[in-house]
Design a protein around this motif. Structure first.
Motif, PDB file in Angstrom:
ATOM      1  N   UNK A 213       3.840 -19.948   1.561  1.00  0.00           N
ATOM      2  CA  UNK A 213       2.943 -19.777   2.687  1.00  0.00           C
ATOM      3  C   UNK A 213       3.165 -18.277   3.096  1.00  0.00           C
ATOM      4  N   UNK A 214       4.416 -17.919   3.329  1.00  0.00           N
ATOM      5  CA  UNK A 214       4.878 -16.605   3.523  1.00  0.00           C
ATOM      6  C   UNK A 214       4.165 -15.472   2.716  1.00  0.00           C
ATOM      7  N   UNK A 215       4.296 -15.841   1.481  1.00  0.00           N
ATOM      8  CA  UNK A 215       3.770 -14.822   0.601  1.00  0.00           C
ATOM      9  C   UNK A 215       2.292 -14.895   0.754  1.00  0.00           C
ATOM     10  N   UNK A 216       1.451 -15.816   0.792  1.00  0.00           N
ATOM     11  CA  UNK A 216       0.148 -15.824   0.901  1.00  0.00           C
ATOM     12  C   UNK A 216      -0.290 -15.014   2.324  1.00  0.00           C
ATOM     13  N   UNK A 217       0.276 -14.982   3.249  1.00  0.00           N
ATOM     14  CA  UNK A 217       0.152 -14.177   4.580  1.00  0.00           C
ATOM     15  C   UNK A 217       0.404 -12.942   4.312  1.00  0.00           C
ATOM     16  N   UNK A 218       1.504 -12.310   3.661  1.00  0.00           N
ATOM     17  CA  UNK A 218       2.010 -11.162   4.014  1.00  0.00           C
ATOM     18  C   UNK A 218       1.261 -10.391   2.675  1.00  0.00           C
ATOM     19  N   UNK A 219       0.839 -11.044   1.608  1.00  0.00           N
ATOM     20  CA  UNK A 219       0.378 -10.199   0.387  1.00  0.00           C
ATOM     21  C   UNK A 219      -0.805  -9.211   0.853  1.00  0.00           C
ATOM     22  N   UNK A 220      -0.658  -7.935   0.251  1.00  0.00           N
ATOM     23  CA  UNK A 220      -1.376  -6.879   0.590  1.00  0.00           C
ATOM     24  C   UNK A 220      -1.611  -6.149   1.804  1.00  0.00           C
ATOM     25  N   UNK A 221      -0.389  -6.540   2.765  1.00  0.00           N
ATOM     26  CA  UNK A 221      -0.510  -5.954   4.150  1.00  0.00           C
ATOM     27  C   UNK A 221       0.911  -5.621   4.422  1.00  0.00           C
ATOM     28  N   UNK A 222       1.262  -4.579   4.318  1.00  0.00           N
ATOM     29  CA  UNK A 222       2.511  -4.015   4.767  1.00  0.00           C
ATOM     30  C   UNK A 222       2.851  -4.349   6.210  1.00  0.00           C
ATOM     31  N   UNK A 223       1.877  -4.095   7.092  1.00  0.00           N
ATOM     32  CA  UNK A 223       2.113  -4.329   8.292  1.00  0.00           C
ATOM     33  C   UNK A 223       2.552  -6.208   8.798  1.00  0.00           C
ATOM     34  N   UNK A 224       1.835  -6.917   7.947  1.00  0.00           N
ATOM     35  CA  UNK A 224       2.362  -8.104   8.014  1.00  0.00           C
ATOM     36  C   UNK A 224       3.704  -8.514   7.486  1.00  0.00           C
ATOM     37  N   UNK A 225       3.907  -7.760   6.327  1.00  0.00           N
ATOM     38  CA  UNK A 225       5.184  -8.026   5.930  1.00  0.00           C
ATOM     39  C   UNK A 225       6.714  -7.415   6.646  1.00  0.00           C
TER      40      UNK A 225
ATOM     41  N   UNK B 272       8.194  -6.279  -2.812  1.00  0.00           N
ATOM     42  CA  UNK B 272       8.319  -4.905  -3.870  1.00  0.00           C
ATOM     43  C   UNK B 272       6.918  -4.066  -3.827  1.00  0.00           C
ATOM     44  N   UNK B 273       5.822  -4.810  -4.078  1.00  0.00           N
ATOM     45  CA  UNK B 273       4.519  -4.138  -4.279  1.00  0.00           C
ATOM     46  C   UNK B 273       4.374  -3.400  -2.927  1.00  0.00           C
ATOM     47  N   UNK B 274       4.559  -4.013  -1.709  1.00  0.00           N
ATOM     48  CA  UNK B 274       4.387  -3.362  -0.414  1.00  0.00           C
ATOM     49  C   UNK B 274       5.343  -2.170  -0.273  1.00  0.00           C
ATOM     50  N   UNK B 275       6.244  -1.808  -1.010  1.00  0.00           N
ATOM     51  CA  UNK B 275       7.355  -0.813  -0.752  1.00  0.00           C
ATOM     52  C   UNK B 275       8.510  -1.222   0.154  1.00  0.00           C
TER      53      UNK B 275
ATOM     54  N   UNK C 117       1.248  -9.939 -12.797  1.00  0.00           N
ATOM     55  CA  UNK C 117       0.699  -8.857 -12.774  1.00  0.00           C
ATOM     56  C   UNK C 117       0.737  -7.776 -11.518  1.00  0.00           C
ATOM     57  N   UNK C 118       1.063  -8.726 -10.641  1.00  0.00           N
ATOM     58  CA  UNK C 118       1.602  -7.999  -9.252  1.00  0.00           C
ATOM     59  C   UNK C 118       2.862  -7.158  -9.496  1.00  0.00           C
ATOM     60  N   UNK C 119       3.758  -7.560 -10.288  1.00  0.00           N
ATOM     61  CA  UNK C 119       5.173  -7.064 -10.478  1.00  0.00           C
ATOM     62  C   UNK C 119       5.175  -5.680 -11.151  1.00  0.00           C
ATOM     63  N   UNK C 120       4.404  -6.012 -12.266  1.00  0.00           N
ATOM     64  CA  UNK C 120       4.391  -4.734 -13.146  1.00  0.00           C
ATOM     65  C   UNK C 120       3.285  -3.822 -12.793  1.00  0.00           C
ATOM     66  N   UNK C 121       2.372  -4.009 -11.911  1.00  0.00           N
ATOM     67  CA  UNK C 121       1.587  -3.002 -11.617  1.00  0.00           C
ATOM     68  C   UNK C 121       2.068  -1.777 -11.368  1.00  0.00           C
ATOM     69  N   UNK C 122       1.482  -0.607 -11.433  1.00  0.00           N
ATOM     70  CA  UNK C 122       1.982   0.884 -11.222  1.00  0.00           C
ATOM     71  C   UNK C 122       3.223   1.256 -11.464  1.00  0.00           C
ATOM     72  N   UNK C 123       4.160   0.393 -12.133  1.00  0.00           N
ATOM     73  CA  UNK C 123       5.631   0.640 -12.392  1.00  0.00           C
ATOM     74  C   UNK C 123       5.745   0.728 -13.897  1.00  0.00           C
ATOM     75  N   UNK C 124       5.785   1.896 -14.532  1.00  0.00           N
ATOM     76  CA  UNK C 124       5.745   1.837 -15.956  1.00  0.00           C
ATOM     77  C   UNK C 124       7.034   1.353 -16.633  1.00  0.00           C
ATOM     78  N   UNK C 125       8.145   1.245 -15.996  1.00  0.00           N
ATOM     79  CA  UNK C 125       9.482   0.915 -16.359  1.00  0.00           C
ATOM     80  C   UNK C 125       9.280  -0.718 -16.558  1.00  0.00           C
TER      81      UNK C 125
END
Length: 990
Positions: free
Chosen positions: A266-278, A404-407, A462-470
């Protein structure tokens, strides 16, 4: 045959002699219909839905106005006997749940009635028996599990979610999640409530509502209770309990029956794609109580004492740099990148007894903490991933990936993700994973737990490796592409359904049509696909996302995808499902001919877009698989998000080197792109202009003229001349903070590279249940004790400025594409003719005035500290500068009379002068290119005009600017400067 309804039973339901008689009739009806879809259908026709709605309305009519937040009562359900009214409601709810389990056709009449609002009113009442609340939650959960795929059915999960998460009912989620009892019923209610949030919360507005209302804070307290139960509270945290924004005491440890996985989900669903909510979650009272910010440590020699005993820091004090928390010491050591540091990493030691290690004392000084400090929940989640199994492990992986995806997880965690998280996710993709019969009562429902896990794993990967070449490199080396390719192929293997269609007396398996005018509450809704087919569609979607996320940068990864023979299946995934569903759903519906729902179409477009970045794939696999026809159809799809995704793929198909460029242009797609360029949706407008820009590079002039005429010259002039965006509220703050406004990504997907102009090459600015303690809190404990007061409760910042800044970014990106379309129209073999055409359609002086205006410095009025207005300089976005100056380059490369018009403009060259020393080297080199083109005397007859232009440039100070650029840090600037100086000196020497 279906047994005819007993008239006495129907009469007892419609006009009962007493409430007890009605309860008995409802109980009889319950036993009548359970497990019999034909009987359910018959009773729908008899009008059972309105009858149940009336029972529930009466049940929610008398409500106690004041209730306890944590849902405790003076008497437990075991002591208090339910009234006949409550028993009637309970039987009615069980009947509704039984009807819901018949699938979407039975859900439709229920949603058409007011059964759902009545159940939510009962659920929101704090004085109802827990058995009633639990039955309602089970019914809502059954509805959430059986809602059809997006775009497949008139039912939409958003309509149910909008009701559940409305202002009227959202507070009951706080009460349900905040119950402190350790009983099985209470913990089941908490699990079901968290599951409803995870299954139904899909829209941004719903997530914002859950965060603003305090649901996210209550979930944070739940997470903190597991931290307490495991003994992971940071040493010294008790010293911070009196600080603002922190709970007054630690939350009670989670009981043994509590389930962590639904809470994390539930926490992951709410905060995904929003740094302010995270950030809202990480700074909530529950998390900051168990994981307080660790203040920097200093060397003992840096800490001095005053004569009266207080301490202070010396002037040379430097805080010790330590990114590790006590929890990091219970994680295994991982090798770091050999080029970045020592191996093995210093200070990363694995300890078997984490409790002993966490007792190490830690120093806290009264010094403001660092803003970029990583929250200790990151290593705690990694520990959960390592120590737990099943859905708990997967949901911990989902949450840490979202952070991690939200920095909010630092870059030094990348090696840890590579060695501790990625192998587990890749292992979950194996066929034999979980074959030991693992189950999870919190998740087992229509499909087994292991199947649900396999469904969600690719999307997390997909979300984990996105934009991270390593991480992409480690995933590919672990066999991710091979596994995902095989899994995608298997999703097209026909699935034999075990369920059978309802039998009818006439021998036809199709359901007889209802009589015209039958109320919606008295007839079934349209059919929908089975849960296993819905699972396969979601599984396919996640696999496509993972393939797209693995290969955005490396051509060798794209080649590996092609070599695994999966390209035809990606193209097959671009086929939509028919708008009208077939009546007979007994056969398999996951084959190529059956198409795909909207989310799968979007994921397939993402995978296709990734492959189109490969020249080799464009010339071989994609053209062989026939990628163009389905995209041409998708660009006309009824869903605007599908249109946007398909247009972004077409952008890459119409590049100059693409062999599919001509088929796409000849497929009558240009009028559609031009129409979409006028759309009110900024993303569709941007992608359409981007595609048209690519089409406008290099074709015959008639195609360019067709694009301009279809778009309308006045509309294009409006796009490139608008200037209101730079003065909007909040832009000046973004500029000061170095936001992405001035270095925006290349497009809405941030993927494509401009290959159209030699001077517009790639540059960085463009592309941009756990084992719990035995202690059980008393049922009298209230959640109010563990939430901060309203004045201290953290609320997310208003989103108006963020929305406005996003709109500014979209407007600037659209204007950039407008200029790029113009510049590509003005270049090529027929450039002089097109320059004259543009001068005629837009207006010669008007176009040059627009170019000059875009080069003028901007100032906006801002308030200073004394509340007086003063002008503030606002830099022009570099992408706009580059596009404008390149338009000047193309005009200055035209005929002598066209060069003369540009040079003789009253302001244009004068406005260009300040940009010779611009911080962006592409702006500088383009300024030099303007000088080169204006002073190039290829034709002897033009030499006098060249000399006249050189004299004007000298008078403007160009020679001084060029001399200063001779020692520029960029080689390209230095080489172009040499050419420009040679031209100027040769012309001025005469």
């Amino acid at each position: 045959m279906t047994r005819a309804a007993s008239p006495p039973l129907l009469a007892d339901l419609q006009h009962p002699e007493s409430l007890a008689v009605q309860v008995a009739a409802l109980r009889t009806l319950k036993h009548e219909i359970i497990g019999h879809d034909q009987r359910k259908e018959a009773w729908i026709g008899y009008g059972i839905v309105p009858l149940i709605a009336r029972v529930l309305r009466r049940g929610c009519g008398r409500r106690t106005p004041v209730g306890e937040l944590n849902g405790t009562r003076k008497q437990s359900d075991a002591v208090r006997t339910r009234t006949d009214e409550e028993n009637a409601c309970l039987q009615a709810i069980v009947i509704v749940c039984s009807l819901v389990k018949g699938g979407p056709p039975f859900i439709t009449p229920i949603l058409e009635s007011d059964i759902l609002p009545s159940m939510l009113s009962i659920l929101s009442s704090p004085d109802r028996p827990q058995s009633l609340s639990l039955s309602i939650l089970q019914t809502l959960d059954a509805i959430a599990d059986r809602l059809p795929l997006q775009g497949q059915h008139s039912l939409r999960e958003s309509s149910v979610a909008d009701l559940l998460f409305s202002k009227e009912h959202i507070r009951c989620f706080i009460r349900l999640l905040g119950q402190m009892s350790a009983s099985h019923a209470t913990q089941s209610a908490i699990t079901l409530t968290a599951g409803l949030i995870a299954k139904l919360c899909t829209e941004e507005s719903q997530k914002v509502a859950l965060a603003d209302s305090g649901v996210l804070d209550v979930l944070a307290v739940r997470v903190a209770s597991f931290v307490v139960a495991q003994g992971f509270v940071l040493p010294g945290a008790e010293d911070h309990l009196s600080e603002p924004g922190v709970l007054t005491s630690f939350p009670p440890p989670a009981p043994r029956k509590a389930r962590l996985a639904p809470i994390l989900r539930a926490v992951a669903v709410i905060i995904e794609h929003s740094k302010s909510r995270a950030e809202h979650f990480l700074s909530s009272a529950g998390i900051t109580t168990v994981f307080p910010k660790q203040l920097p440590e200093f060397s003992p020699t840096d800490i001095k004492k005053t004569p009266w005993g207080s301490t202070f820091l010396s002037g040379f004090a430097v805080p010790r740099q330590s990114s590790a928390t006590p929890i990091d010491h219970v994680l295994p050591a991982v090798p770091l990148d050999q080029s970045k540091g020592n191996f093995p990493p210093l200070g990363s030691t694995s300890f078997g007894k984490h409790a002993q290690r966490l007792n190490t004392p830690r120093t806290f000084l009264e010094t403001p903490p660092s803003d970029d400090e990583e929250n200790p929940i990151i290593p705690w989640l990694l520990f959960v991933i390592r120590s737990e199994t099943g859905m708990t492990r997967l949901m911990a992986a989902r949450l840490v990936t979202a952070l991690f995806r939200l920095g909010l997880a630092k870059k030094h965690r990348v090696p840890m993700f590579s060695y501790l998280l990625l192998p587990l996710l890749l292992r979950m993709l194996d066929k034999d994973y979980g074959m030991t019969g693992e189950t999870d009562p919190a998740f087992d429902g229509l499909i087994p737990t292991i199947v649900r896990m396999k469904e969600e794993t690719p999307a997390i990967l997909a979300s984990l490796v996105m934009d991270t070449p390593e991480l992409q490199k480690h995933a590919v080396e672990g066999g991710a592409i091979k596994k995902l390719s095989q899994l995608l192929k298997e999703t097209y293997s026909p699935i034999q359904e075990t369920s059978k269609q309802m039998w009818n007396a006439d021998g036809n398996s199709r359901r007889p049509a209802s009589r015209p005018g039958t109320p919606s509450e008295l007839r079934l809704g349209p059919p929908a696909y089975s849960p296993i087919i819905c699972h396969i569609m979601r599984y396919r979607e996640g696999i496509l996302k993972a393939l797209a996320a693995l290969a955005p940068f490396k051509d060798e990864y794209r080649k590996a995808i092609c070599d695994n023979g999966v390209v035809p299946y990606i193209i097959d995934s671009l086929k939509p499902r028919p708008s009208e569903q077939p009546e007979d759903l007994s056969k398999s519906k996951n084959t190529v001919a059956d198409g795909n729902p909207i989310p799968t179409l979007l994921a397939a477009c993402g995978a296709a877009r990734t492959l189109t970045r490969s020249v080799t794939a464009l010339r071989t696999s994609l053209i062989d698989a026939g990628v163009t026809p389905p995209l041409v159809e998708l660009i006309k799809h009824r869903d605007i998000e599908v249109q946007i995704a398909a247009t972004s793929v077409i952008c890459n198909l119409v590049l100059d080197f693409s062999p599919m460029r001509e088929p796409v242009i000849s497929s009558q797609i240009l009028p559609i792109l031009c129409e979409h360029a006028h759309s009110s949706n900024s993303k569709l407008r941007l992608e359409s202009l981007w595609a048209l820009k690519h089409v406008a590079y290099g074709p015959a002039n008639d195609i360019k003229i067709k694009i301009i005429e279809t778009l309308h010259p006045d509309w294009l002039k409006q796009i490139i001349s608008q200037d209101h965006t730079l003065a909007r509220r909040g832009v000046d703050r973004d500029l000061e903070n170095g936001s992405s406004l001035m270095g925006m990504g290349s497009n809405s997907a941030g993927e494509r590279v401009d290959l159209l102009n030699p001077m517009m090459e790639d540059f960085p600015d463009r592309d941009d249940d756990f084992k719990s303690t035995d202690s059980i809190p008393s049922s009298r404990v209230s959640l109010d004790m563990y939430l901060p007061p309203n004045g201290r409760r953290r609320k997310p910042a208003p989103s108006d400025d963020l929305d406005q800044t996003k709109q500014v970014q979209d407007d600037i990106a659209i204007q950039e594409q407008g200029f790029d379309l113009l510049r590509n129209t003005l270049c090529g073999a027929g450039a002089p003719e097109m320059i004259d055409y543009i001068f005629k359609e837009i207006g010669q002086n008007e176009l040059l005035d627009i170019l000059a205006d875009k080069l003028r410095p901007r100032t906006i009025q801002v308030s200073n500290r004394r509340d007086s207005l003063q002008g503030k300089s606002v830099p022009i976005p570099p992408q706009i500068l580059i596009s404008v100056i390149i338009c000047m380059i193309h005009i200055s490369a035209g005929l002598p009379r066209q060069k003369h018009l540009l040079a003789q403009h009253r302001d244009l060259l004068k406005c260009l002068m300040p940009y010779f020393n611009h911080v962006n080297h592409l702006v500088r080199v383009n300024c030099v290119w303007v000088v080169i083109n204006l002073t190039c005397d290829d034709q002897p007859i033009d030499r006098p005009s060249c000399q006249e232009r050189a004299i004007k440039l000298r008078n403007l100070g160009v020679m001084e600017q060029l001399i200063a650029l001779e020692n520029d840090s960029e080689q390209d600037v230095r080489e172009r400067t040499k050419t420009a100086l040679h031209h100027m000196q040769s012309l001025l020497a005469v």
